[in-house]
Design a protein around this motif. Structure first.
Motif, PDB file in Angstrom:
ATOM      1  N   LEU A   1       0.863  -1.181   0.000  1.00 49.94           N
ATOM      2  CA  LEU A   1       0.000   0.000   0.000  1.00 49.94           C
ATOM      3  C   LEU A   1       0.900   1.231   0.000  1.00 49.94           C
ATOM      4  N   LEU A   2       0.606   2.196  -0.852  1.00 50.40           N
ATOM      5  CA  LEU A   2       1.442   3.384  -1.022  1.00 50.40           C
ATOM      6  C   LEU A   2       0.616   4.640  -0.804  1.00 50.40           C
ATOM      7  N   ALA A   3       1.191   5.601  -0.091  1.00 48.27           N
ATOM      8  CA  ALA A   3       0.539   6.900   0.114  1.00 48.27           C
ATOM      9  C   ALA A   3       1.518   8.008  -0.259  1.00 48.27           C
ATOM     10  N   VAL A   4       1.060   8.950  -1.079  1.00 44.85           N
ATOM     11  CA  VAL A   4       1.830  10.170  -1.359  1.00 44.85           C
ATOM     12  C   VAL A   4       1.245  11.260  -0.477  1.00 44.85           C
ATOM     13  N   ASP A   5       2.048  11.709   0.511  1.00 44.88           N
ATOM     14  CA  ASP A   5       1.548  12.636   1.516  1.00 44.88           C
ATOM     15  C   ASP A   5       1.778  14.094   1.154  1.00 44.88           C
ATOM     16  N   LYS A   6       2.861  14.377   0.387  1.00 40.76           N
ATOM     17  CA  LYS A   6       3.210  15.763   0.112  1.00 40.76           C
ATOM     18  C   LYS A   6       4.053  15.841  -1.158  1.00 40.76           C
ATOM     19  N   VAL A   7       3.855  16.921  -1.925  1.00 37.91           N
ATOM     20  CA  VAL A   7       4.635  17.146  -3.153  1.00 37.91           C
ATOM     21  C   VAL A   7       5.240  18.536  -3.100  1.00 37.91           C
ATOM     22  N   GLN A   8       6.560  18.617  -3.346  1.00 41.18           N
ATOM     23  CA  GLN A   8       7.260  19.900  -3.374  1.00 41.18           C
ATOM     24  C   GLN A   8       8.044  20.028  -4.683  1.00 41.18           C
ATOM     25  N   GLY A   9       8.166  21.258  -5.156  1.00 38.33           N
ATOM     26  CA  GLY A   9       8.973  21.503  -6.340  1.00 38.33           C
ATOM     27  C   GLY A   9      10.450  21.323  -6.045  1.00 38.33           C
TER      28      GLY A   9
END
Length: 634
Positions: A579-587
């Motif tokens: 199971l995979l979770a993407v919690d935050k995206v930054q440049g």
């Protein structure tokens, strides 16, 4: 010019209209016969024809180049395939389109560019410097004159002129670089939990199920077709050499080839160049001549170098006061040569119009030609003769092997007896290859080819490398056959259980993913299946401490929305799921990008954009040109 020299040595007219109708009619039949001709071109680009000879020449050049680069992996038969021939022809068509565009748009290749290119060819260099003797020797071996070779180089550079101009005019903005880096170096905070493999609901596999699977997947349980070969190999290194040549033989060779060892007359020259623009108008030519004559006025050996530094347009030599070093005939263009050899030592010429512009020459010194003695070149002659004898010996034996095995296609024995060479045998091997000669792709291809395998003939002579060749024939052939069910029974049982486990794992992962999307936390869902959660911050697209399947999927998921992570179930390719979770995206943090790497990226992007623009240019040229291709003549 100095830089180039120092770096040198990669129909009939229209038919006459007959005025009298009766005369034309009386000769109509024979005139039509005389004037008719059969088309022989492989392709016609506008009015230019690409002949069969030119096409075959290009094919041969590429064949030799690929053979040198790939060695034992080279497949000569690939060049006989229609798609390969068409690919090569397309390249020749593109080149002709670019040459025609050069002509239409007034683009030309300066002589200096030709000389600079030749300067970078290692084959023409001795100790890193251009050597005139080496230049002429190498060209003579290729049966080319310097003029022919320079024409080839000019044509090659001409096809690059427009692409280079497109690249030079391509602009990559800082915003484009930042956008690329922002995507390439984007950072993502992720969490994941690798789920334990579940037990399948049905853990028993019956013999009937195994038999059914075996029948349905019979192709997966085949023993491959195999052959064993007999072969005779000729290796130059193992052939008994002939007696070395005597001094008398070497002296005879020296006398016959004495011209090779004559150093030509050389002249030490400086020059001042006044450029004349390409397609110059009469006024521009007059202005250039006037400038050159003004510079020539008052020139002396004492001030020549100073004036060259100030006024010469030849960037390669002006810093050295116009010094071109020692030259001989054929190194520069014919006009420059003529002017140089017309001067006496110490003389300064009047302005001379050459392909580069107006040249003013100062002949500083003369070095007469001289010949090397026999003693000086004896070792060179001996090495050449010995090498030549080895080559002749190998070619002789290999030729006899080829002839004998062709004349006796059903056996290697006559050739082995005639040449005194042993017949060797390989172990059985499949189309994937084996050991020794059986590992060579050309041998494998011949072994399983129709002539050798089906017809039972000897193969043609197969080149394995320099001075190494074989002729093979099939000694034993084992047809492909299914492995017995008893032999693969346990493997099939395991495969069925693995498939059931994977299906159960996917079903379990999908159920847990549904719970995540309904609002449960990853920690709670993972704990319910005894899985541990691992969190990694600032993950980038290349990060070895995160499994590749998870990392790749993380960058395919959308950005988190409304503070909620994006989830996915990921197949780990080993029967388990995560199971995979993407919690935050930054440049990207562009401040960490060094300036030299940023500049290198700009160059790479410029080349990439330029290549795309060049492709579009060629498409446009194709669209505006009538192109005919005769596939039957390829």
């Amino acid at each position: 010019m100095l830089q180039a020299i120092r770096n040198k040595m990669h129909g009939w007219p229209a038919a006459v209209l007959l005025g009298l109708a009766t005369f034309a009619m009386s000769f109509f039949g024979i005139e039509g016969y005389i004037m008719s001709r059969a088309d022989t071109y492989v392709a016609k680009v506008g009015k230019h024809e690409i002949s069969q000879q030119d096409f075959q020449g290009r094919m041969n050049e590429l064949r030799q180049q690929m053979s040198a680069e790939q060695g034992d992996r080279f497949d000569a038969d690939a060049f006989e395939k229609p798609d390969m021939k068409l690919k090569v022809l397309d390249g020749m068509i593109d080149q002709q389109l670019l040459l025609k565009a050069n002509e239409d748009w007034g683009v030309r290749v300066p002589d200096q560019a030709v000389r600079d290119y030749i300067a970078g060819i290692p084959a023409f260099q001795v100790n890193g410097q251009f050597d005139p003797n080496m230049y002429r020797t190498v060209l003579a071996e290729q049966r080319k004159t310097p003029d022919m070779f320079q024409d080839d180089v000019r044509a090659s550079l001409a096809t690059q002129a427009l692409p280079n101009a497109v690249n030079a005019s391509t602009i990559v903005t800082d915003e484009e670089i930042n956008h690329y880096l922002d995507l390439r170096m984007q950072r993502r905070d992720i969490s994941y939990a690798v789920l334990p493999k579940p037990q399948p609901a049905d853990a028993s596999v019956t013999d009937a199920q195994i038999a059914d699977y075996y029948k349905a997947h019979l192709a997966d349980y085949m023993n491959p077709e195999q052959v064993s070969l007999q072969y005779i190999e000729v290796k130059g290194s193992e052939l008994k050499p002939d007696a070395p040549p005597s001094d008398a033989d070497l002296m005879k060779r020296y006398e016959n080839e004495k011209q090779r060892f004559v150093l030509p007359e050389q002249r030490e020259v400086s020059h001042i160049l006044v450029n004349v623009p390409a397609n110059a108008t009469p006024d521009q030519q007059k202005a250039a001549l006037a400038k050159a004559e003004k510079i020539a006025t008052g020139l002396t050996p004492d001030n020549f170098a100073k004036v060259a530094v100030q006024d010469s347009d030849d960037l390669g030599s002006k810093r050295q006061g116009g010094d071109l070093g020692w030259l001989q005939k054929g190194v520069t263009n014919a006009v420059f040569d003529s002017a140089m050899f017309a001067l006496k030592k110490g003389e300064i010429s009047k302005p001379v119009l050459t392909p580069d512009g107006y040249d003013i020459l100062w002949l500083r010194d003369i070095r007469s030609g001289d010949a090397k003695s026999f003693a000086e070149v004896r070792d060179q002659l001996l090495a050449e003769a010995t090498s030549g004898d080895k080559d002749r010996k190998y070619n002789e034996v290999a030729g006899k092997l080829s002839d004998n095995t062709y004349q006796n296609p059903s056996s290697l024995e006559p050739a082995a007896q005639a040449l005194g060479l042993p017949i060797k045998t390989t172990a059985l091997f499949s189309r994937q290859g084996g050991q020794g000669v059986a590992a060579d792709p050309k041998v494998i291809k011949a072994a399983f080819g129709n002539d050798v395998l089906a017809q039972g003939n000897n193969s043609n002579l197969i080149e394995l490398g320099n001075d190494d060749a074989v002729v093979v024939r099939v000694a034993q052939h084992v047809a492909a056959a299914a492995r017995p069910l008893a032999e693969v029974h346990d493997a099939i049982s395991k495969t069925i259980l693995d498939q059931r486990t994977t299906a159960a794992a996917k079903q379990q992962a999908d159920a847990l993913l549904a719970r995540l999307r309904k609002g449960e936390t990853l920690a709670a869902v993972a704990a319910s299946d005894n899985a541990n959660v691992k969190s990694v911050a600032d993950v980038v697209r290349i990060q070895p401490d995160v499994p590749a399947t998870l990392r790749d999927q993380a960058f395919l998921l959308p950005h988190p929305a409304d503070g909620k992570p994006q989830y996915a179930a990921v197949d780990m390719q080993d029967g388990s799921y995560a199971l995979l979770a993407v919690d935050k995206v930054q440049g990207a943090d562009l401040s960490k990008m060094p300036s030299d790497q940023r500049n290198a990226l700009r160059q790479q992007m410029t080349q990439a954009y330029g290549a795309v623009a060049t492709e579009e240019l060629i498409k446009a040229l194709r669209a505006g040109t009538e192109i005919k291709i005769a596939k039957d003549r390829m």
